[in-house]
Scaffold this active site. Structure first.
Site, PDB file in Angstrom:
ATOM      1  N   TYR A 117       0.826  -1.198   0.000  1.00 34.44           N
ATOM      2  CA  TYR A 117       0.000   0.000   0.000  1.00 34.44           C
ATOM      3  C   TYR A 117       0.860   1.246   0.000  1.00 34.44           C
ATOM      4  O   TYR A 117       2.079   1.179   0.205  1.00 34.44           O
ATOM      5  CB  TYR A 117      -0.960  -0.003   1.194  1.00 34.44           C
ATOM      6  CG  TYR A 117      -0.319   0.278   2.542  1.00 34.44           C
ATOM      7  CD1 TYR A 117       0.507  -0.650   3.155  1.00 34.44           C
ATOM      8  CD2 TYR A 117      -0.542   1.491   3.200  1.00 34.44           C
ATOM      9  CE1 TYR A 117       1.088  -0.395   4.393  1.00 34.44           C
ATOM     10  CE2 TYR A 117       0.035   1.756   4.439  1.00 34.44           C
ATOM     11  CZ  TYR A 117       0.844   0.813   5.032  1.00 34.44           C
ATOM     12  OH  TYR A 117       1.428   1.076   6.235  1.00 34.44           O
TER      13      TYR A 117
ATOM     14  N   LYS B 199       6.533  -1.838   1.820  1.00 34.66           N
ATOM     15  CA  LYS B 199       5.353  -1.295   2.513  1.00 34.66           C
ATOM     16  C   LYS B 199       4.192  -2.281   2.345  1.00 34.66           C
ATOM     17  O   LYS B 199       3.266  -2.082   1.555  1.00 34.66           O
ATOM     18  CB  LYS B 199       5.020   0.109   1.984  1.00 34.66           C
ATOM     19  CG  LYS B 199       4.160   0.913   2.966  1.00 34.66           C
ATOM     20  CD  LYS B 199       4.164   2.381   2.603  1.00 34.66           C
ATOM     21  CE  LYS B 199       3.099   3.180   3.324  1.00 34.66           C
ATOM     22  NZ  LYS B 199       3.211   3.255   4.770  1.00 34.66           N
TER      23      LYS B 199
ATOM     24  N   GLU C  92      12.080   2.271  14.387  1.00 36.78           N
ATOM     25  CA  GLU C  92      11.201   3.355  13.926  1.00 36.78           C
ATOM     26  C   GLU C  92       9.912   3.304  14.723  1.00 36.78           C
ATOM     27  O   GLU C  92       9.769   2.498  15.639  1.00 36.78           O
ATOM     28  CB  GLU C  92      10.928   3.220  12.425  1.00 36.78           C
ATOM     29  CG  GLU C  92      10.242   1.923  12.039  1.00 36.78           C
ATOM     30  CD  GLU C  92       9.976   1.779  10.550  1.00 36.78           C
ATOM     31  OE1 GLU C  92       9.850   2.803   9.852  1.00 36.78           O
ATOM     32  OE2 GLU C  92       9.868   0.632  10.089  1.00 36.78           O
TER      33      GLU C  92
HETATM   34  N1  PLP Z   1       7.525   3.730   9.068  1.00 31.01           N
HETATM   35  C1  PLP Z   1       6.374   3.047   9.090  1.00 31.01           C
HETATM   36  C2  PLP Z   1       6.346   1.696   9.739  1.00 31.01           C
HETATM   37  C3  PLP Z   1       5.208   3.591   8.524  1.00 31.01           C
HETATM   38  O1  PLP Z   1       4.059   2.892   8.543  1.00 31.01           O
HETATM   39  C4  PLP Z   1       5.268   4.877   7.949  1.00 31.01           C
HETATM   40  C5  PLP Z   1       4.084   5.496   7.350  1.00 31.01           C
HETATM   41  O2  PLP Z   1       3.019   4.979   7.342  1.00 31.01           O
HETATM   42  C6  PLP Z   1       6.485   5.562   7.956  1.00 31.01           C
HETATM   43  C7  PLP Z   1       7.595   4.953   8.518  1.00 31.01           C
HETATM   44  C8  PLP Z   1       6.598   6.930   7.353  1.00 31.01           C
HETATM   45  O3  PLP Z   1       6.607   6.836   5.960  1.00 31.01           O
HETATM   46  P1  PLP Z   1       6.108   8.051   5.044  1.00 31.01           P
HETATM   47  O4  PLP Z   1       6.891   9.248   5.467  1.00 31.01           O
HETATM   48  O5  PLP Z   1       6.417   7.627   3.669  1.00 31.01           O
HETATM   49  O6  PLP Z   1       4.644   8.199   5.314  1.00 31.01           O
END
Ligand code: PLP
Length: 285
Positions: A33, A149, A182
């Site tokens: 996604y 993702k 993270e």
């Molecule tokens: N890390 C995870 C596990 C996430 O689910 C997300 C965003 O949904 C991010 C980092 C941040 O990613 P982005 O800046 O592309 O939204």
């Protein structure tokens, strides 16, 4: 106004938007996604989000359901039909519908594509950012390819539920060495006592956040010092500031972690400034 979703070639009422029970997303979480911010009618860093979608698909050997230029039209149509000018866009692709079997289905099976868009009041997020959020730390139970993702988010779900039960907004995930990877739905950052920004380096143990990538460029432009490396709980608790980044949260100050106050316990100047200038630096299309 009724909400509209795009499901496999059709624009349908949101309440009628369904996928088959044999969809591999439903059966195996076999899909990926993207979430992209909609800001003042445009998409923030659209190209980077759709490049990452292509990467996630390629890593899982799922065929892109539409050519990028066609997907771009569908996305805009979903935004327009839902009159979303601030909020976010959600795109999900799964390996398609086939009788349940772990092995990939024949190539004739088309991937499934769902696109939705949601209006959000930007003032709500701004208000949260003025106060800052709390986070708790918990074990990172995810698989070893979270750079993809994937829609398989059970550990993230459990971590965020734990955060909620402890009165916090986000969970910071801790690996087996005691290092923060993270957030459960964001990238995690700290600002050291010396003013250095620190965030986990890019590898398979974090998602390469699009907001993170853009922020790294902004940090360089601002002449701030950045270290992309692992950091542990001691550094977190003694940090001057902490914050998270993500397409829906932008740059969000974290003022408490595990019940301990970070810095002054209020949003710090570094995170607040980066948040304030973020949209001017990002690409809007
Ligand atoms: N890390 C995870 C596990 C996430 O689910 C997300 C965003 O949904 C991010 C980092 C941040 O990613 P982005 O800046 O592309 O939204």
């Amino acid at each position: 106004m009724s909400k509209i979703a795009y499901v496999n070639g059709r624009y349908v009422l949101h309440r009628d938007a369904v996928v088959h029970i044999d969809d591999r997303g439903y059966q195996f979480a076999d899909g990926v996604y993207e979430v992209c911010e909609v800001f003042r009618g445009g998409l923030i860093d659209e190209k980077r989000h759709f490049d990452r979608l292509a990467y996630s698909l390629a890593e899982l050997q799922i065929v892109a359901p539409l050519r990028p230029e066609v997907l771009a039209v569908v996305i805009r149509e979903v935004m327009a039909r839902n009159r979303v000018d601030n909020g976010y866009l959600y795109v999900q692709v799964t390996r398609g519908v086939a009788p349940r079997d772990h092995v990939f289905p024949p190539k004739s099976v088309r991937p499934s594509l769902v696109v939705t868009a949601r209006q959000i009041d930007p003032e709500k997020s701004a208000e949260t950012a003025r106060k800052g959020i709390s986070a708790v730390t918990t074990s990172d139970l995810r698989w070893k390819r979270v750079d993809i993702k994937s829609i398989s988010l059970l550990p993230n779900v459990l971590a965020r539920q734990l955060a909620r039960e402890q009165g916090a907004y986000e969970a910071w995930l801790v690996d087996s060495d005691g290092m923060i990877t993270e957030g459960a739905a964001s990238n995690a950052w700290i600002v050291s006592g010396a003013g250095t920004l620190i965030t986990h380096q890019i590898d398979h143990t974090i998602l390469r956040g699009i907001t993170r990538t853009r922020l790294i460029e902004i940090i360089a432009e601002q002449g701030l010092t950045l270290e992309e490396r692992r950091f542990g709980l001691e550094e977190v608790y003694s940090a001057r500031e902490a914050f998270v980044t993500g397409a829906t949260t932008l740059v969000m100050p974290v003022v408490r972690i595990d019940g301990r106050q970070i810095g002054t316990g209020t949003p710090g100047p570094v995170a607040s400034k980066l948040r304030a200038i973020f949209h001017d630096a990002a690409e809007r299309t």
